[in-house]
Design an enzyme around this catalytic site. Structure first.
Site, mmCIF file in Angstrom:
data_model
loop_
_atom_site.group_PDB
_atom_site.id
_atom_site.type_symbol
_atom_site.label_atom_id
_atom_site.label_comp_id
_atom_site.label_asym_id
_atom_site.label_seq_id
_atom_site.Cartn_x
_atom_site.Cartn_y
_atom_site.Cartn_z
ATOM 1 N N LYS A 71 37.698 30.016 32.052
ATOM 2 C CA LYS A 71 38.692 30.802 32.027
ATOM 3 C C LYS A 71 40.083 30.084 32.710
ATOM 4 O O LYS A 71 39.760 29.636 33.947
ATOM 5 C CB LYS A 71 38.537 32.225 32.575
ATOM 6 C CG LYS A 71 39.741 33.315 32.997
ATOM 7 C CD LYS A 71 39.217 34.545 33.297
ATOM 8 C CE LYS A 71 40.544 35.491 33.589
ATOM 9 N NZ LYS A 71 40.051 36.919 34.393
ATOM 10 N N SER A 148 40.594 40.866 32.278
ATOM 11 C CA SER A 148 41.594 39.644 31.987
ATOM 12 C C SER A 148 40.829 38.568 31.410
ATOM 13 O O SER A 148 41.373 37.521 31.376
ATOM 14 C CB SER A 148 42.072 39.135 33.407
ATOM 15 O OG SER A 148 41.361 38.991 34.179
ATOM 16 N N SER A 172 37.717 42.785 35.331
ATOM 17 C CA SER A 172 37.995 41.665 34.471
ATOM 18 C C SER A 172 36.909 40.916 33.748
ATOM 19 O O SER A 172 37.340 40.371 32.827
ATOM 20 C CB SER A 172 39.051 40.798 35.013
ATOM 21 O OG SER A 172 40.225 41.249 35.219
#
Length: 478
Positions: A71, A148, A172
């Site tokens: 990520k 996220s 997240s």
């Protein structure tokens, strides 16, 4: 290796074939590249372009040659630009070194092929930044994959990757796992290293790990990457045995607290999420566990106010440090409206506000620890809703101030942030389905440091309520 064969394999299964020489690393890479190239045009989950070749990694780690992605937030790799979902960083700033966890991912043998999208600086329950555009959920491309870590979750759900990095400051990892039908473990605070850049990201709430499709992948990867690094603030004892052993061992008889009221003071709960959680509770009863309706007593208003302090102070610091380092002025051309509002709010806080928030966090941790003296685990929905439509959590909406934005996010995810505050491990499992076929996540929370109980119970639920046969109809690699 055919695309169908690749899509059916989890990381553990693929690693076994690679170790035996039945599949070569080049074959695994080529299958992953073909899958990523097939799904990304519809998902928009990759930041920039995928790498021409995997980042350097060990050839003899437990996941040697298994395709992977990181990520675009917090964790970073030497020389790879990081954008963090924000126009403030332009095309990305090359990182001078690996983070500790990135080093461990490499040591485990994971073959990193891409960066995955995040909302701006990670503060959203969807993944729709202005900088990189919206990520689409492979189960329904009009819906959000959550956030996220939505970019990672979309690629794993679409079976383009067996596993991908994710992180979690308020849900997240677990929110996108729920929205995309994955296993999402947020480990205990300190179980994985946030260093060397951070000691306690988000006042200790931020934790690094991954999203997977199977419990055994979660367990095996945690075995590979957990542990203390010199200078870390926390030193947790190692588990009594490898986490992978818990998958086959099964769980002991547990006292389960069933709770379907959000811990946050925001939002109602979709009846489908409640029903999926209650169905999981009935399954646990059938497996011999004792289930009672119970939840810790918390001051929801104080909890939300303290979380707002943590998030906005973190954003203010991050924005100001980045802007000063780059010589860029924060404004609507470089930051989204919600980020600007939250950073402005954070700049207005006093030192006393941070200490007051920490007092609330301390009281919350102790209340939950006391509750766990009566109950081994807590069972809740992961989200208030199965997922959200794209655009519902518009981070560039200038009409919302910091508190309104916080409330808007957590009206969809009122169950996840508690475990970030307490540091407890929590896992989302895809145990329910809607009439549309969308997955519904159910969360299990264990006492601080007890991932072993969590993984053993998750493995039992995976066997009793299997999800591996469910495949997204749109945006899939096959």
């Amino acid at each position: 290796m055919t695309p169908e064969e690749y899509a059916e394999l989890d990381a553990t299964g693929l690693a076994a074939l690679l170790s035996k020489g039945e599949v070569s690393a080049a074959e695994a890479r080529d299958a992953a590249v073909a899958a990523l190239d097939a799904v990304n045009p519809s998902l928009n989950a990759i930041v920039g372009t995928r790498f021409d070749a995997p980042l350097e990694h060990s050839a003899d780690g437990p996941f040697a040659g298994v395709p992977f992605a990181i990520k675009d937030l917090i964790v970073h790799a030497e020389g790879v630009p990081q954008r963090a979902g924000t126009r403030l960083l332009g095309d990305g700033v090359p990182m001078p070194a690996d983070t500790h966890l990135m080093t461990r991912f490499r040591r485990a043998g994971l073959a990193t092929l891409a960066l995955t999208a995040t909302p701006e600086l990670g503060f959203n329950a969807t993944t729709e930044s202005v900088a990189t555009g919206p990520v689409h959920n492979p189960w329904d491309t009009t819906r959000s994959p959550g956030g996220s870590s939505g970019g990672s979750a979309a690629l794993v759900a679409a079976r383009a990757l067996p596993v991908a990095h994710a992180n979690d400051g308020g849900g997240s990892i677990r929110i996108p796992a729920a929205a995309c039908g994955l296993v999402g473990l947020k480990p205990s605070q300190g179980r994985t290293s946030p260093g060397p850049d951070y000691a306690d990201p988000l006042l200790g709430m931020g934790v690094e790990f991954a999203v997977t499709r199977t419990v055994r992948d979660t367990a095996g990867l945690l075995d590979a990457v957990h542990g203390y690094e010199p200078g870390d603030r926390y030193l947790l004892p190692d588990p009594p045995r490898p986490y992978a052993d818990e998958v086959a061992a099964g769980s002991r008889r547990l006292r389960v607290a069933l709770w379907t009221t959000p811990f946050s003071g925001n939002g109602s709960v979709d009846p489908r999420c409640t029903e999926a959680t209650e169905a999981a509770a009935r399954t646990l009863e059938g497996l011999g566990h004792a289930v009672e309706i119970a939840g810790p007593e918390l001051d929801a208003a104080a909890f939300d106010a303290a979380n707002l302090v943590a998030w906005t102070s973190f954003l203010a610091d991050g924005v100001d440090v980045l802007a000063a380092a780059l010589g860029v002025e924060p404004g609507p051309d470089t930051l989204e409206a919600a980020t600007l509002a939250c950073a402005d709010h954070g700049r207005g806080l006093r030192a006393g506000d941070l200490y007051a928030a920490d007092r609330v966090f301390n009281a919350t941790r102790r209340a939950v620890a006391a509750f766990h003296q009566q109950y081994d685990v807590i069972l809740t929905p992961t989200m208030n809703v199965p997922n959200t439509p794209l655009g519902h959590l518009d981070q560039n909406d200038p009409s919302r101030d910091a508190r309104d934005w916080y409330d808007h996010i957590f009206s969809t995810a009122g169950f996840t942030a508690l475990s970030n505050v307490t540091g407890n491990p929590a896992i989302s499992l895809p145990l329910g389905r809607t009439e549309e076929g969308w997955p519904i996540g159910v969360q299990v929370v264990a006492p601080y440091g007890d991932e072993s109980t969590l993984i053993a119970l998750a493995a039992d639920l995976e066997q009793a309520m299997p999800w591996s046969g469910h495949r997204p109809p749109g945006g899939s690699a096959t």
